[in-house]
Design a protein around this motif. Structure first.
Motif, PDB file in Angstrom:
ATOM      1  N   UNK A  54      53.369  47.872 -10.593  1.00 28.78           N
ATOM      2  CA  UNK A  54      53.331  47.093 -11.830  1.00 28.78           C
ATOM      3  C   UNK A  54      52.042  47.261 -12.639  1.00 28.78           C
ATOM      4  N   UNK A  55      51.081  47.992 -12.093  1.00 32.59           N
ATOM      5  CA  UNK A  55      49.872  48.286 -12.856  1.00 32.59           C
ATOM      6  C   UNK A  55      48.760  47.271 -12.734  1.00 32.59           C
ATOM      7  N   UNK A  56      48.990  46.148 -12.029  1.00 30.82           N
ATOM      8  CA  UNK A  56      47.927  45.134 -11.934  1.00 30.82           C
ATOM      9  C   UNK A  56      47.777  44.522 -10.542  1.00 30.82           C
ATOM     10  N   UNK A  57      48.742  44.693  -9.674  1.00 35.75           N
ATOM     11  CA  UNK A  57      48.664  44.076  -8.341  1.00 35.75           C
ATOM     12  C   UNK A  57      47.736  44.848  -7.415  1.00 35.75           C
ATOM     13  N   UNK A  81      51.464  51.895 -14.351  1.00 36.64           N
ATOM     14  CA  UNK A  81      52.527  50.888 -14.352  1.00 36.64           C
ATOM     15  C   UNK A  81      53.892  51.571 -14.453  1.00 36.64           C
ATOM     16  N   UNK A  82      54.803  51.151 -13.577  1.00 38.68           N
ATOM     17  CA  UNK A  82      56.153  51.689 -13.565  1.00 38.68           C
ATOM     18  C   UNK A  82      56.316  52.981 -12.799  1.00 38.68           C
ATOM     19  N   UNK A  83      55.229  53.476 -12.212  1.00 39.98           N
ATOM     20  CA  UNK A  83      55.293  54.759 -11.509  1.00 39.98           C
ATOM     21  C   UNK A  83      55.302  54.568  -9.997  1.00 39.98           C
ATOM     22  N   UNK A  84      55.649  55.641  -9.288  1.00 36.42           N
ATOM     23  CA  UNK A  84      55.640  55.650  -7.828  1.00 36.42           C
ATOM     24  C   UNK A  84      54.324  56.227  -7.338  1.00 36.42           C
ATOM     25  N   UNK A  85      53.590  55.448  -6.547  1.00 37.77           N
ATOM     26  CA  UNK A  85      52.301  55.889  -6.036  1.00 37.77           C
ATOM     27  C   UNK A  85      52.398  56.208  -4.547  1.00 37.77           C
ATOM     28  N   UNK A  86      51.696  57.247  -4.148  1.00 35.79           N
ATOM     29  CA  UNK A  86      51.561  57.599  -2.732  1.00 35.79           C
ATOM     30  C   UNK A  86      50.126  57.301  -2.347  1.00 35.79           C
ATOM     31  N   UNK A  87      49.944  56.465  -1.332  1.00 34.94           N
ATOM     32  CA  UNK A  87      48.611  56.022  -0.918  1.00 34.94           C
ATOM     33  C   UNK A  87      48.395  56.343   0.558  1.00 34.94           C
ATOM     34  N   UNK A  88      47.209  56.024   1.042  1.00 34.69           N
ATOM     35  CA  UNK A  88      46.916  56.132   2.469  1.00 34.69           C
ATOM     36  C   UNK A  88      47.263  54.820   3.166  1.00 34.69           C
TER      37      UNK A  88
END
Length: 365
Positions: A54-57, A81-88
């Protein structure tokens, strides 16, 4: 996959060709990525997928909540915001620098093979080791690679295009002390550890990485060890301007000479060696590879973000070896640590861009 002439040379690179499917002759274009990662824990990487961010959480990386991706700390998150993120998962780096580039090049090749209606000239790709320690391209075989122009897919966020890098050198400084009992030290002891501290403090404080940005150069202390008997400092030296770069090397060498003159002995031993040079010195005479990718970016709806990279890429050395090689984005943010992440949408855009580039390579008359 259908690639041709897959080969590995003494330089450790894997090369592979995708032959032209176009009747018109085009320049041969190359794409390069590296498979090594930074000096941070990379054992047992467990990537996490955050869909429709959501760009802010705040994104919790580990279950204990010790490590988080917080937009207040990492404002780059607000762009996604609105995108799919890949994190560790907080315990390792992600390795998107430069596994994202590897993935994007592989995806591009697979797409081109599956869609022969997309006309292109000869394409060659290279996957290599040791970029992160700056030695990967030392023996890069440009003749075997065979590209007329190439791109490292090794940049950061969407739109990055870089054709200027630092000039880079490393310096090791060894201090020989005279160690005696402190009760008898007056006018006799030369504490090598203290000498090393004094040497470091004699370098310009305002010219450290944490004090510089833009086109500012710097001296960075990367390692230190010492006792009263013997001490060692390691530095990296960076500057975009060649004359300033040479001045920086002279300054630190002259500083060592001053210390030796002050103490009347060869207490300081310094070794300086060049690592790579600013690729802009090569590309400034022919910006064709830069203009090609700028146009391709605009065609796929990307705004080019051109700036000098405060670092280097394999393209720095490869450009000086005869193949002009700018650097384009691969997508990672917060590279080289546990807070690294990448946007799936940015990676897809990188693939779109590579596909557009091979179509836009000009035909020869």
């Amino acid at each position: 996959m259908g690639m041709h002439n897959v080969r590995t040379g003494k330089d450790g690179y894997v090369f592979a060709d995708l032959p032209a499917n176009d009747d018109q002759t085009r320049a041969k274009v190359g794409f390069i990525a590296h498979v090594d990662t930074a000096e941070f824990n990379s054992e047992n990487i467990q990537p996490q997928v955050v869909e429709n961010y959501n760009g802010h959480s705040v994104i919790a990386l580990d279950q204990a909540g010790k490590y988080n991706l917080d937009p207040h700390t990492f404002p780059s998150l607000t762009k996604y915001a609105g995108q799919t993120l890949i994190t560790t998962d907080g315990s390792t780096l992600l390795g998107a620098d430069d596994k994202a580039g590897v993935s994007e090049i592989m995806e591009t090749l697979q797409y081109l093979i599956a869609h022969p209606e997309i006309k292109h000239g000869d394409i060659v790709v290279a996957f290599g080791p040791d970029e992160e320690i700056g030695t990967g391209a030392d023996h890069f075989n440009t003749k075997d690679f065979g590209a007329d122009l190439a791109y490292t897919v090794d940049g950061g966020s969407l739109g990055e295009l870089q054709y200027e890098t630092f000039n880079a050198a490393a310096a090791t400084v060894h201090f020989n002390g005279t160690n005696v009992h402190p009760a008898e030290a007056k006018d006799v002891m030369v504490n090598a550890a203290q000498l090393a501290m004094d040497f470091h403090e004699a370098l310009p404080i305002a010219e450290r990485p944490e004090k510089t940005d833009g086109r500012d150069g710097f001296y960075m202390l990367t390692d230190m060890a010492g006792t009263p008997d013997s001490a060692d400092l390691s530095y990296i030296i960076r500057d975009f301007d060649q004359a300033n770069f040479e001045s920086r090397k002279s300054f630190i060498k002259n500083l060592a000479d001053e210390f030796n003159q002050k103490y009347g002995a060869e207490l300081v031993e310094i070794n300086i060696f060049d690592q790579y040079y600013n690729m802009g010195e090569v590309l400034k005479d022919d910006l064709t590879p830069v203009e090609l990718v700028k146009t391709a970016m605009q065609k796929v709806g990307i705004t080019p973000n051109i700036f000098p990279v405060r670092g280097g890429t394999d393209g720095s050395k490869i450009s000086f070896l005869g193949t002009p090689t700018p650097n384009i984005f691969a997508g990672p943010e917060n590279m080289h640590g546990r807070f690294e992440y990448v946007s799936l949408q940015t990676m897809k855009k990188a693939v779109e861009l590579l596909i557009q580039i091979v179509q836009d390579v000009p035909t020869e008359n």
